[in-house]
Design a protein around this motif. Structure first.
Motif, PDB file in Angstrom:
ATOM      1  N   PRO A  67       0.382  -1.325   0.007  1.00  0.00           N
ATOM      2  CA  PRO A  67       0.420  -0.043   0.014  1.00  0.00           C
ATOM      3  C   PRO A  67       0.769   1.196  -0.298  1.00  0.00           C
ATOM      4  O   PRO A  67       2.104   1.419   0.606  1.00  0.00           O
ATOM      5  N   ASP A  68       0.344   2.599   0.156  1.00  0.00           N
ATOM      6  CA  ASP A  68       1.058   3.397  -0.594  1.00  0.00           C
ATOM      7  C   ASP A  68       0.923   4.031   0.529  1.00  0.00           C
ATOM      8  O   ASP A  68       2.202   5.243   1.446  1.00  0.00           O
ATOM      9  N   SER A  69       0.101   3.683   1.269  1.00  0.00           N
ATOM     10  CA  SER A  69       0.087   4.422   2.929  1.00  0.00           C
ATOM     11  C   SER A  69      -1.599   3.428   2.969  1.00  0.00           C
ATOM     12  O   SER A  69      -1.962   2.727   3.214  1.00  0.00           O
ATOM     13  N   GLY A  70      -1.576   3.310   4.866  1.00  0.00           N
ATOM     14  CA  GLY A  70      -2.182   2.303   5.691  1.00  0.00           C
ATOM     15  C   GLY A  70      -1.571   0.883   6.776  1.00  0.00           C
ATOM     16  O   GLY A  70       0.050   0.924   5.637  1.00  0.00           O
ATOM     17  N   THR A  71      -1.595   0.244   7.241  1.00  0.00           N
ATOM     18  CA  THR A  71      -1.941  -0.845   7.306  1.00  0.00           C
ATOM     19  C   THR A  71      -2.297  -1.965   7.220  1.00  0.00           C
ATOM     20  O   THR A  71      -3.725  -1.994   7.670  1.00  0.00           O
ATOM     21  N   VAL A  72      -1.877  -3.232   7.000  1.00  0.00           N
ATOM     22  CA  VAL A  72      -2.107  -4.948   6.951  1.00  0.00           C
ATOM     23  C   VAL A  72      -2.233  -5.088   8.054  1.00  0.00           C
ATOM     24  O   VAL A  72      -0.289  -5.299   8.708  1.00  0.00           O
ATOM     25  N   GLU A  73      -3.122  -5.947   8.895  1.00  0.00           N
ATOM     26  CA  GLU A  73      -2.781  -6.407  10.040  1.00  0.00           C
ATOM     27  C   GLU A  73      -3.190  -7.790  10.155  1.00  0.00           C
ATOM     28  O   GLU A  73      -4.198  -7.655   9.737  1.00  0.00           O
ATOM     29  N   LEU A  74      -2.379  -9.030  10.481  1.00  0.00           N
ATOM     30  CA  LEU A  74      -3.407 -10.239  11.121  1.00  0.00           C
ATOM     31  C   LEU A  74      -2.788 -10.428  12.069  1.00  0.00           C
ATOM     32  O   LEU A  74      -1.980 -10.964  12.893  1.00  0.00           O
ATOM     33  N   ASP A  75      -3.771 -11.171  12.666  1.00  0.00           N
ATOM     34  CA  ASP A  75      -4.161 -11.099  14.576  1.00  0.00           C
ATOM     35  C   ASP A  75      -3.156 -10.195  14.847  1.00  0.00           C
ATOM     36  O   ASP A  75      -2.802 -10.018  16.164  1.00  0.00           O
ATOM     37  N   GLY A  76      -3.224  -8.668  14.486  1.00  0.00           N
ATOM     38  CA  GLY A  76      -2.838  -7.731  15.406  1.00  0.00           C
ATOM     39  C   GLY A  76      -1.808  -7.402  15.176  1.00  0.00           C
ATOM     40  O   GLY A  76      -1.012  -6.438  15.317  1.00  0.00           O
ATOM     41  N   THR A  77      -0.680  -8.588  14.140  1.00  0.00           N
ATOM     42  CA  THR A  77       0.997  -7.635  13.940  1.00  0.00           C
ATOM     43  C   THR A  77       0.885  -7.324  12.872  1.00  0.00           C
ATOM     44  O   THR A  77       0.329  -7.470  11.817  1.00  0.00           O
ATOM     45  N   ASP A  78       1.444  -5.540  12.591  1.00  0.00           N
ATOM     46  CA  ASP A  78       1.762  -4.918  11.410  1.00  0.00           C
ATOM     47  C   ASP A  78       2.342  -6.160  10.267  1.00  0.00           C
ATOM     48  O   ASP A  78       3.376  -5.994  10.197  1.00  0.00           O
ATOM     49  N   MET A  79       1.462  -6.300   9.050  1.00  0.00           N
ATOM     50  CA  MET A  79       2.845  -6.838   7.981  1.00  0.00           C
ATOM     51  C   MET A  79       3.585  -6.253   7.189  1.00  0.00           C
ATOM     52  O   MET A  79       4.224  -6.761   6.220  1.00  0.00           O
TER      53      MET A  79
END
Length: 374
Positions: A67-79
């Motif tokens: 992503p250009d900005s923003g976050t992806v989380e799996l089980d609360g962990t930033d990917m």
């Protein structure tokens, strides 16, 4: 190995969260501040038209797009910075992404030969056989992929995802190339897989029937943003706007233009009929009254509408009846036995229960009309 053993041989499911995801390709914005939450073990359907950002969302979760900005989380962990291989997700591509020079069996078994998921040959054979049986492709395993039909290739691609343990499945229109009968059968199989395995699944589709049939919850995506999420009941009975309302149901929802009168009733634009409405809005406001074809009845209790039959169309055990109401037309779906006597120009009395009558702002060029009273 039984099918149930395969279904239960799963890594611990992961919750998925997308926070303020922006993604652009040159001047084209694919995702515009997208926010999405998928609960652990949930089967979540993402519905939208072509170009809405569905596949980009999946690729962003998988780590195939950054992503250009923003976050992806799996089980609360930033990917952020985590490679696709290390995210523990399995993705089925609409384009199949199979090895064309290998057999169907080798394609299905390929994840089980990787260093992370390697299994002994006999155990891999049992697992591939169980998934092939589930998907109805056992007779195809020795054939080269190039000799298979598009529908068969699609099932091979789906099987390659299901054969290995994963924290989450990312499925990009996995049934789109199947014929209608097989698609209906596979929807039932996928629903059973979701119920038994409870692996977190993010399923992309443009087909509202699939979304309603499969999703524990549904998200409607438009122009790179989630415009509404909810259960099938919430999406069906409380759509956020006219575009969401139109996306669900075949035949499509009836949307009748009119205005609000001084005494708080809905009056059709040509004055042919009026109806009491529960939602309060200013007199003279241009609105759309919405009622789904299956919520209209011939006779019975509820608000009444009188008109004449325009045309009837048999839909198997049901009949779609189009009725003239002044200059407008409405569709309703009734059991075949209730419509055998209807002929064009016959007078009819329709009813709609008050709770099934929706009211929307009038559509504008810049946006669809929002539901009034939400």
């Amino acid at each position: 190995m039984s099918v149930s053993d395969v279904l239960n041989a799963s890594a611990r499911p992961a919750a998925i969260a997308l926070r303020g995801i922006h993604k652009a390709y040159g001047r084209r914005t694919a995702l515009d501040g997208l926010e999405l939450d998928v609960a652990e073990g949930e089967f979540f359907c993402l519905l939208g038209p072509s170009g809405a950002g569905k596949t980009t969302t999946l690729k962003t979760v998988a780590g195939l797009e950054q992503p250009d900005s923003g976050t992806v989380e799996l089980d609360g962990t930033d990917m952020a910075g985590v490679e696709p291989y290390d995210r523990g997700v399995a993705m089925c591509f609409e384009s199949y992404a199979l090895y064309p020079h290998r057999s169907a069996y080798d394609n299905l078994a390929s994840p089980l030969r990787s260093p992370r998921h390697r299994l002994p040959a006999s155990e891999a054979r049992d697992r591939v056989g169980a998934i092939a049986e589930l998907l109805g492709i056992s007779a195809l395993l020795d054939r080269p992929v190039g000799a298979l039909s598009n529908g068969q290739r699609q099932r091979i691609a789906l099987g390659r995802v299901l054969v290995r343990p994963a924290r989450a499945f990312l499925l990009d229109e996995p049934l789109s190339h199947l014929d209608a009968k097989l698609r209906q059968s596979m929807r039932a199989e996928l629903k059973a897989i979701g119920a038994v395995r409870r692996t977190t699944t993010l399923y992309v589709t443009h087909d509202s029937v699939e979304a309603l049939a499969l999703g524990d919850r549904i998200g409607v995506i438009r122009d790179g943003r989630i415009v509404q999420t909810g259960t099938r009941e919430e999406i069906w009975y409380r759509p956020r706007d006219t575009e969401v309302a139109r996306a669900f149901g075949r035949p499509r929802i009836n949307l009748l233009p009119g205005t609000i009168t001084d005494d708080g009733r809905f009056r059709a634009v040509d004055g042919a009929f009026d109806l009491p409405v529960a939602a309060r809005t200013a007199a003279g406001t241009e609105v759309l009254a919405g009622v789904r074809p299956r919520d209209l009845a011939l006779g019975g209790e509820g608000h009444e509408l009188t008109g004449t039959v325009y045309v009837t169309e048999v839909l198997g055990r049901a009949v779609e009846v189009t009725v003239r109401l002044g200059a407008q037309h409405v569709s309703l779906v009734v059991p075949r036995a209730d419509a055998t006597h209807l002929r064009p120009d016959d007078p009819v009395r329709l009813t709609v229960r008050p709770e099934n009558l929706l009211l929307f702002e009038a559509d504008r060029p810049e946006r669809p009309g929002r539901r009034i009273g939400q």
